[in-house]
Motif scaffolding. Structure first.
Motif, PDB file in Angstrom:
ATOM      1  N   ARG A 159      19.667   1.493   5.361  1.00 16.12           N
ATOM      2  CA  ARG A 159      19.893   2.659   6.218  1.00 16.12           C
ATOM      3  C   ARG A 159      18.926   3.801   5.924  1.00 16.12           C
ATOM      4  O   ARG A 159      18.939   4.813   6.604  1.00 16.12           O
ATOM      5  N   TYR A 160      18.120   3.664   4.893  1.00 17.92           N
ATOM      6  CA  TYR A 160      17.161   4.696   4.536  1.00 17.92           C
ATOM      7  C   TYR A 160      15.763   4.276   4.970  1.00 17.92           C
ATOM      8  O   TYR A 160      15.469   3.097   5.095  1.00 17.92           O
ATOM      9  N   GLN A 161      14.900   5.267   5.157  1.00 17.44           N
ATOM     10  CA  GLN A 161      13.529   4.965   5.550  1.00 17.44           C
ATOM     11  C   GLN A 161      12.807   4.252   4.409  1.00 17.44           C
ATOM     12  O   GLN A 161      13.160   4.401   3.238  1.00 17.44           O
ATOM     13  N   VAL A 162      11.794   3.506   4.777  1.00 21.09           N
ATOM     14  CA  VAL A 162      11.053   2.694   3.809  1.00 21.09           C
ATOM     15  C   VAL A 162      10.568   3.526   2.623  1.00 21.09           C
ATOM     16  O   VAL A 162      10.728   3.128   1.468  1.00 21.09           O
ATOM     17  N   HIS A 163       9.996   4.691   2.882  1.00 28.32           N
ATOM     18  CA  HIS A 163       9.424   5.485   1.788  1.00 28.32           C
ATOM     19  C   HIS A 163      10.487   6.071   0.853  1.00 28.32           C
ATOM     20  O   HIS A 163      10.157   6.632  -0.182  1.00 28.32           O
ATOM     21  N   GLU A 164      11.757   5.940   1.188  1.00 34.26           N
ATOM     22  CA  GLU A 164      12.838   6.426   0.332  1.00 34.26           C
ATOM     23  C   GLU A 164      13.356   5.321  -0.589  1.00 34.26           C
ATOM     24  O   GLU A 164      14.356   5.501  -1.274  1.00 34.26           O
ATOM     25  N   ASN A 165      12.696   4.198  -0.606  1.00 33.97           N
ATOM     26  CA  ASN A 165      13.080   3.057  -1.429  1.00 33.97           C
ATOM     27  C   ASN A 165      11.946   2.716  -2.390  1.00 33.97           C
ATOM     28  O   ASN A 165      10.787   3.049  -2.141  1.00 33.97           O
ATOM     29  N   PRO A 166      12.269   2.007  -3.475  1.00 36.57           N
ATOM     30  CA  PRO A 166      11.218   1.622  -4.412  1.00 36.57           C
ATOM     31  C   PRO A 166      10.186   0.724  -3.737  1.00 36.57           C
ATOM     32  O   PRO A 166      10.522  -0.053  -2.839  1.00 36.57           O
ATOM     33  N   GLY A 167       8.957   0.866  -4.183  1.00 35.85           N
ATOM     34  CA  GLY A 167       7.922   0.026  -3.612  1.00 35.85           C
ATOM     35  C   GLY A 167       6.590   0.180  -4.314  1.00 35.85           C
ATOM     36  O   GLY A 167       6.420   0.989  -5.225  1.00 35.85           O
ATOM     37  N   PHE A 168       5.655  -0.615  -3.846  1.00 38.38           N
ATOM     38  CA  PHE A 168       4.302  -0.615  -4.397  1.00 38.38           C
ATOM     39  C   PHE A 168       3.326  -0.779  -3.245  1.00 38.38           C
ATOM     40  O   PHE A 168       3.505  -1.651  -2.394  1.00 38.38           O
ATOM     41  N   SER A 169       2.304   0.074  -3.220  1.00 40.41           N
ATOM     42  CA  SER A 169       1.310   0.047  -2.139  1.00 40.41           C
ATOM     43  C   SER A 169      -0.094  -0.161  -2.697  1.00 40.41           C
ATOM     44  O   SER A 169      -0.414   0.300  -3.791  1.00 40.41           O
ATOM     45  N   VAL A 170      -0.905  -0.826  -1.893  1.00 39.27           N
ATOM     46  CA  VAL A 170      -2.336  -0.963  -2.167  1.00 39.27           C
ATOM     47  C   VAL A 170      -3.045  -0.357  -0.967  1.00 39.27           C
ATOM     48  O   VAL A 170      -2.799  -0.747   0.171  1.00 39.27           O
ATOM     49  N   ILE A 171      -3.909   0.619  -1.244  1.00 37.75           N
ATOM     50  CA  ILE A 171      -4.509   1.435  -0.188  1.00 37.75           C
ATOM     51  C   ILE A 171      -6.028   1.330  -0.249  1.00 37.75           C
ATOM     52  O   ILE A 171      -6.635   1.442  -1.321  1.00 37.75           O
ATOM     53  N   CYS A 172      -6.640   1.145   0.900  1.00 32.09           N
ATOM     54  CA  CYS A 172      -8.096   1.043   1.023  1.00 32.09           C
ATOM     55  C   CYS A 172      -8.722   2.437   1.011  1.00 32.09           C
ATOM     56  O   CYS A 172      -8.397   3.275   1.844  1.00 32.09           O
ATOM     57  N   GLU A 173      -9.589   2.675   0.067  1.00 28.26           N
ATOM     58  CA  GLU A 173     -10.353   3.922   0.012  1.00 28.26           C
ATOM     59  C   GLU A 173     -11.810   3.575   0.326  1.00 28.26           C
ATOM     60  O   GLU A 173     -12.629   3.407  -0.564  1.00 28.26           O
ATOM     61  N   LYS A 174     -12.084   3.453   1.625  1.00 24.89           N
ATOM     62  CA  LYS A 174     -13.402   2.969   2.041  1.00 24.89           C
ATOM     63  C   LYS A 174     -14.534   3.910   1.647  1.00 24.89           C
ATOM     64  O   LYS A 174     -15.627   3.465   1.370  1.00 24.89           O
TER      65      LYS A 174
END
Length: 163
Positions: free
Chosen positions: A99-114
């Motif tokens: 019921r909560y938005q994705v960013h309000e839950n634990p997680g791990f991201s990989v982000i492209c810094e071109k």
């Protein structure tokens, strides 16, 4: 106007035009490097990063929790004023109902810094009703990104969330 003044004006304008051409060529080379890096990131995202996340997600699911893997492609910012939204991939773990938005839950991201020709890692151990932290978790060159590296970084997040 004297010929010598015209010659000096012409020289100034020629120098200025040469400088503009050089800047345009440098910008084109930088854009090409960024485009190549973005393409390579998306390939690594699809063949290395996402499968590594899916393995962890499957394991988490076997323990009774759900997960989601979401991706973003490089695109202009929604407001059109700030910098663009970079290509990325995120593993989100849901500890309870979704019921909560994705960013309000634990997680791990990989982000492209071109622009920097690197990938940036971001971790989040926060969840609704609990403490935790969210912030940078390092960076790497694209050639350093392996299944093992991704899974080790996710393990750190999972270990902190479930302690």
């Amino acid at each position: 106007m004297k010929d010598d003044i015209k010659s000096k004006l012409d020289a100034a304008f020629e120098k200025h035009e040469a400088s503009k051409r050089s800047a345009a060529e440098a910008k084109q080379v930088a854009e090409t490097k960024e485009q190549i890096f973005s393409r390579e990131f998306i390939q690594a995202r699809d063949t290395i990063i996402r499968p590594a996340m899916e393995e962890i997600g499957g394991y988490v699911k076997g323990k009774g929790y759900s997960y989601e893997i979401s991706t973003e492609d490089d695109k202009p910012s929604p407001d059109g004023r700030s910098r663009s939204v970079p290509a990325s991939v995120r593993l989100t773990i849901f500890l309870g109902e979704r019921r909560y938005q994705v960013h309000e839950n634990p997680g791990f991201s990989v982000i492209c810094e071109k622009g920097q020709q690197k990938v940036r890692f971001h971790e989040c151990t926060m969840s609704p009703g609990r403490g935790g932290h969210a912030g940078p978790a390092g960076e790497a060159t694209l050639s350093q990104v392996t299944k093992d590296l991704i899974q080790e970084k996710i393990l750190k997040v999972v270990a902190e969330v479930f302690r």
